[in-house]
Design a protein around this motif. Structure first.
Motif, short mmCIF file in Angstrom:
data_model
loop_
_atom_site.label_atom_id
_atom_site.label_comp_id
_atom_site.label_asym_id
_atom_site.label_seq_id
_atom_site.Cartn_x
_atom_site.Cartn_y
_atom_site.Cartn_z
N CYS A 107 0.93 -1.23 0.00
CA CYS A 107 -0.04 0.09 0.17
C CYS A 107 0.79 1.48 0.04
N GLU A 121 3.81 3.99 -0.75
CA GLU A 121 4.67 4.41 -1.81
C GLU A 121 5.44 5.59 -1.46
N VAL A 155 3.99 9.55 -3.76
CA VAL A 155 2.34 9.71 -4.19
C VAL A 155 1.94 11.17 -4.48
N TYR A 203 3.25 7.57 1.76
CA TYR A 203 1.61 7.53 1.81
C TYR A 203 1.08 6.35 1.03
N GLY A 204 -0.11 6.02 1.50
CA GLY A 204 -0.93 4.97 1.02
C GLY A 204 -0.81 5.44 -0.67
N ARG A 205 -0.96 4.42 -1.31
CA ARG A 205 -1.03 4.71 -2.77
C ARG A 205 -2.38 5.01 -3.38
N ASN A 206 -3.83 4.53 -2.82
CA ASN A 206 -4.85 4.62 -3.08
C ASN A 206 -5.60 4.82 -2.05
N MET A 207 -7.05 5.28 -2.13
CA MET A 207 -7.93 5.53 -1.24
C MET A 207 -8.42 4.22 -0.31
N ILE A 208 -8.46 3.11 -1.07
CA ILE A 208 -8.74 1.96 -0.36
C ILE A 208 -7.51 1.48 0.55
N CYS A 209 -6.46 1.68 0.17
CA CYS A 209 -5.26 1.45 1.09
C CYS A 209 -5.30 2.13 2.34
N ARG A 210 -5.43 3.39 2.15
CA ARG A 210 -5.32 4.50 3.24
C ARG A 210 -6.58 4.09 4.15
#
Length: 252
Positions: free
Chosen positions: A155, A157, A160, A168-175
């Motif tokens: 998650c 990267e 970003v 930070y998290g690569r996308n909203m789902i990961c975050r």
């Protein structure tokens, strides 16, 4: 427009000073305090008591957490950001921080449960306070969170776009997933358990003070706490309370 720019500059300056100085102070005092704690808890008087082993692992995890999280903040205060802009280092840093944070908190939960068991009037409960149980608990906690946070390696990267920090998290789902794991498993659930077992321990202590156990029951305790003086038991309980407040102030 000028006032907005000045406000942003002021906030950036304050953040930089906090990263430079406050993080350094927390790192130094936190490291020294936890190392001293580990030295005291590793003494022969205490190292055969399950509760002290929980506190020892909590202190060790706190040191790992401090040195995984704060040096990066300090370097960022001097505009040195290569450590968060490097992909593998970004992933490993967040992974180690997450595991250390979780183990430090859940080791305190284990210590609270152990205090509850030791203070119980029931022999069967007191017999659950053993070194073997402590080792199993720590192994299970470490293994569980090591596997759970593997998703961090995917998650998180570096570089970003449109995020507040470099790593930070690569996308909203990961975050959202990571945030909910932190919230539920490292903040809410441990807090509930610490409060619950703290209240139960205090109730056990009051019960034993008001209605002390007499006869053979007084001499029947678990193998690991049989020869432990009552003053040491009280000291361990006080140490646990201090550790709780310190850990949550440190990780908050």
């Amino acid at each position: 427009m000028s006032s907005t720019s000045d406000s942003v500059s002021s906030i950036s300056y304050v953040t930089m000073q906090i990263n430079r100085h406050v993080a350094l102070v927390v790192l130094l005092f936190g490291t020294v305090g936890n190392i001293v704690n580990m030295i005291v808890l590793s003494e022969q008087t205490f190292n055969k008591i399950p509760c002290t082993n929980y506190l020892y692992w909590s202190s060790m995890s706190a040191v790992i957490y401090l040195w995984s999280a704060l040096p990066t903040r300090i370097l960022e205060g001097y505009s040195i950001t290569w450590q968060v802009e490097n992909g593998p280092m970004c992933k490993f840093r967040v992974y180690s921080i997450s595991i250390a944070w979780a183990v430090a908190i859940w080791a305190l939960v284990g210590a609270s449960i152990d205090r509850f068991l030791c203070s119980s009037r029931l022999v069967a409960r007191r017999q659950l306070s053993t070194l073997q149980m402590e080792r199993r608990y720590i192994i299970v906690v470490f293994t569980f969170f090591t596997l759970l946070f593997i998703e961090v390696l995917y998650c998180f990267e570096a570089h970003v776009p449109n995020v507040p920090v470099a790593c930070y998290g690569r996308n909203m789902i990961c975050r959202i997933a990571i945030d909910w794991i932190y919230l539920l498993l490292i903040i809410i659930l441990p807090s509930i358990l610490l409060i619950a077992f703290g209240i139960l321990t205090m109730r056990n202590i009051r019960t034993r003070v008001i209605r002390p156990t007499i006869g053979p029951m007084q001499n029947t305790v678990s193998n690991n706490t049989t020869n432990l003086p009552r003053n040491d038991e009280r000291t361990l309980t006080k140490m646990l309370l201090v550790q709780k407040h310190f850990r949550y102030s440190l990780f908050s």
